[in-house]
Scaffold this motif. Structure first.
Motif, PDB file in Angstrom:
ATOM      1  N   MET A  58      -0.880   6.536  -8.701  1.00  0.00           N
ATOM      2  CA  MET A  58      -1.138   7.395  -7.550  1.00  0.00           C
ATOM      3  C   MET A  58      -1.106   8.857  -7.991  1.00  0.00           C
ATOM      4  SD  MET A  58      -1.472   6.073  -4.490  1.00  0.00           S
ATOM      5  CE  MET A  58      -1.216   4.627  -3.563  1.00  0.00           C
ATOM      6  N   GLN A  82      -1.980   7.371   6.790  1.00  0.00           N
ATOM      7  CA  GLN A  82      -1.264   6.195   6.280  1.00  0.00           C
ATOM      8  C   GLN A  82      -2.114   4.934   6.489  1.00  0.00           C
ATOM      9  OE1 GLN A  82       1.864   7.679   4.675  1.00  0.00           O
ATOM     10  NE2 GLN A  82       3.086   6.350   5.966  1.00  0.00           N
ATOM     11  N   ALA A  83      -2.770   4.851   7.655  1.00  0.00           N
ATOM     12  CA  ALA A  83      -3.620   3.692   7.946  1.00  0.00           C
ATOM     13  C   ALA A  83      -4.834   3.643   7.009  1.00  0.00           C
ATOM     14  CB  ALA A  83      -4.073   3.732   9.403  1.00  0.00           C
ATOM     15  N   ALA A  84      -5.233   4.801   6.491  1.00  0.00           N
ATOM     16  CA  ALA A  84      -6.392   4.875   5.584  1.00  0.00           C
ATOM     17  C   ALA A  84      -5.966   4.813   4.114  1.00  0.00           C
ATOM     18  CB  ALA A  84      -7.166   6.156   5.857  1.00  0.00           C
ATOM     19  N   ALA A  85      -4.754   4.315   3.853  1.00  0.00           N
ATOM     20  CA  ALA A  85      -4.248   4.063   2.496  1.00  0.00           C
ATOM     21  C   ALA A  85      -3.817   5.307   1.728  1.00  0.00           C
ATOM     22  CB  ALA A  85      -5.259   3.257   1.680  1.00  0.00           C
ATOM     23  N   PHE A  86      -3.513   6.396   2.419  1.00  0.00           N
ATOM     24  CA  PHE A  86      -2.846   7.522   1.770  1.00  0.00           C
ATOM     25  C   PHE A  86      -1.349   7.237   1.848  1.00  0.00           C
ATOM     26  CE2 PHE A  86      -6.859   9.299   3.255  1.00  0.00           C
ATOM     27  CZ  PHE A  86      -7.295   9.981   2.134  1.00  0.00           C
ATOM     28  N   ASP A  87      -0.597   7.601   0.821  1.00  0.00           N
ATOM     29  CA  ASP A  87       0.831   7.291   0.772  1.00  0.00           C
ATOM     30  C   ASP A  87       1.689   8.551   0.830  1.00  0.00           C
ATOM     31  OD1 ASP A  87       0.503   4.519   0.546  1.00  0.00           O
ATOM     32  OD2 ASP A  87       0.331   4.620  -1.642  1.00  0.00           O
ATOM     33  N   LYS A 112       0.028  11.227  -1.521  1.00  0.00           N
ATOM     34  CA  LYS A 112      -0.429  10.564  -2.744  1.00  0.00           C
ATOM     35  C   LYS A 112      -1.624   9.677  -2.385  1.00  0.00           C
ATOM     36  CE  LYS A 112       4.022  10.692  -4.992  1.00  0.00           C
ATOM     37  NZ  LYS A 112       5.192   9.956  -5.429  1.00  0.00           N
ATOM     38  N   SER A 113      -2.531   9.550  -3.350  1.00  0.00           N
ATOM     39  CA  SER A 113      -3.674   8.666  -3.149  1.00  0.00           C
ATOM     40  C   SER A 113      -4.218   8.221  -4.498  1.00  0.00           C
ATOM     41  CB  SER A 113      -4.770   9.357  -2.336  1.00  0.00           C
ATOM     42  OG  SER A 113      -5.573  10.163  -3.165  1.00  0.00           O
ATOM     43  N   LEU A 114      -5.109   7.251  -4.439  1.00  0.00           N
ATOM     44  CA  LEU A 114      -5.760   6.772  -5.649  1.00  0.00           C
ATOM     45  C   LEU A 114      -6.937   7.661  -6.054  1.00  0.00           C
ATOM     46  CD1 LEU A 114      -5.722   2.933  -4.936  1.00  0.00           C
ATOM     47  CD2 LEU A 114      -4.276   4.210  -6.532  1.00  0.00           C
ATOM     48  N   HIS A 115      -7.324   8.603  -5.214  1.00  0.00           N
ATOM     49  CA  HIS A 115      -8.431   9.509  -5.537  1.00  0.00           C
ATOM     50  C   HIS A 115      -8.118  10.268  -6.825  1.00  0.00           C
ATOM     51  CE1 HIS A 115      -9.020   8.947  -1.161  1.00  0.00           C
ATOM     52  NE2 HIS A 115     -10.296   8.975  -1.498  1.00  0.00           N
TER      53      HIS A 115
END
Length: 186
Positions: A1, A29-34, A48-51
């Protein structure tokens, strides 16, 4: 991340572009941001994100806000390293110029290069104001406040790139949320 910092432009200002931060956190959070955190209502977000690129983060955040809240604010995206660099480069983080309300960071979408007319801005400065452009951050020391500053009123004319501003207090708070070590002035 990867950790990212986003400064949104023009949200919750004068009753326009209303964006409740709790609702934004829930949508992110629902859109996969942490680990989404916000600071005050002006659109300061740490998460945090996978971007892997700032452009991808900006597109994702702006798209999410447009889809969920009906408007698309400009997203100024920084990595934690970029925010740390902006803090370290602050020319006004020294004794006598360290009141967090008097120092402002204008985060630019890009380094303006030849587009910036700093001489024109200099001509507008109040006697007490000091400025410096370092890469893609324009720093302003305004001990008398920015509410009536002629320079602030014309900054986008003379540095014609998209930008958003935060005072030093907000930048320090966001940096702390991102876990950055802050060398705050005495």
């Amino acid at each position: 991340m990867n950790q990212w910092i986003v400064f949104l432009r023009g949200v919750n200002v004068g009753g326009n572009n209303k964006l409740p931060m709790k609702d934004l956190c829930d949508a992110m959070q629902a859109a996969a941001f942490d680990d989404v955190q916000t600071y005050i209502q002006s659109g300061n977000i740490v998460f945090k994100s996978l971007h892997t690129s700032a452009d991808a983060v900006g597109d994702a955040i702006t798209g999410l806000i447009e889809k969920t809240f009906g408007f698309a604010p400009r997203s100024h995206v920084l990595s934690a390293e970029q925010l740390s660099k902006a803090l370290d480069a602050n020319p006004f983080a020294r004794k006598g110029q360290n009141d967090p309300k008097t120092v402002h960071f204008f985060f630019l979408a890009e380094a303006p290069g030849h587009k910036a007319d700093l001489d024109a801005l200099y001509d507008l400065k109040a006697r007490s104001e000091r400025t410096e452009l370092i890469d893609d951050v324009f720093y302003l020391y305004a001990p008398d406040g920015i509410g009536r500053s002629k320079l602030v009123d014309k900054i986008e004319k003379w540095i014609p790139v998209p930008m958003t501003a935060r005072n030093m207090r907000s930048v320090y708070k966001v940096a702390a949320m991102a876990g950055l070590e802050i060398n705050a002035p005495d």
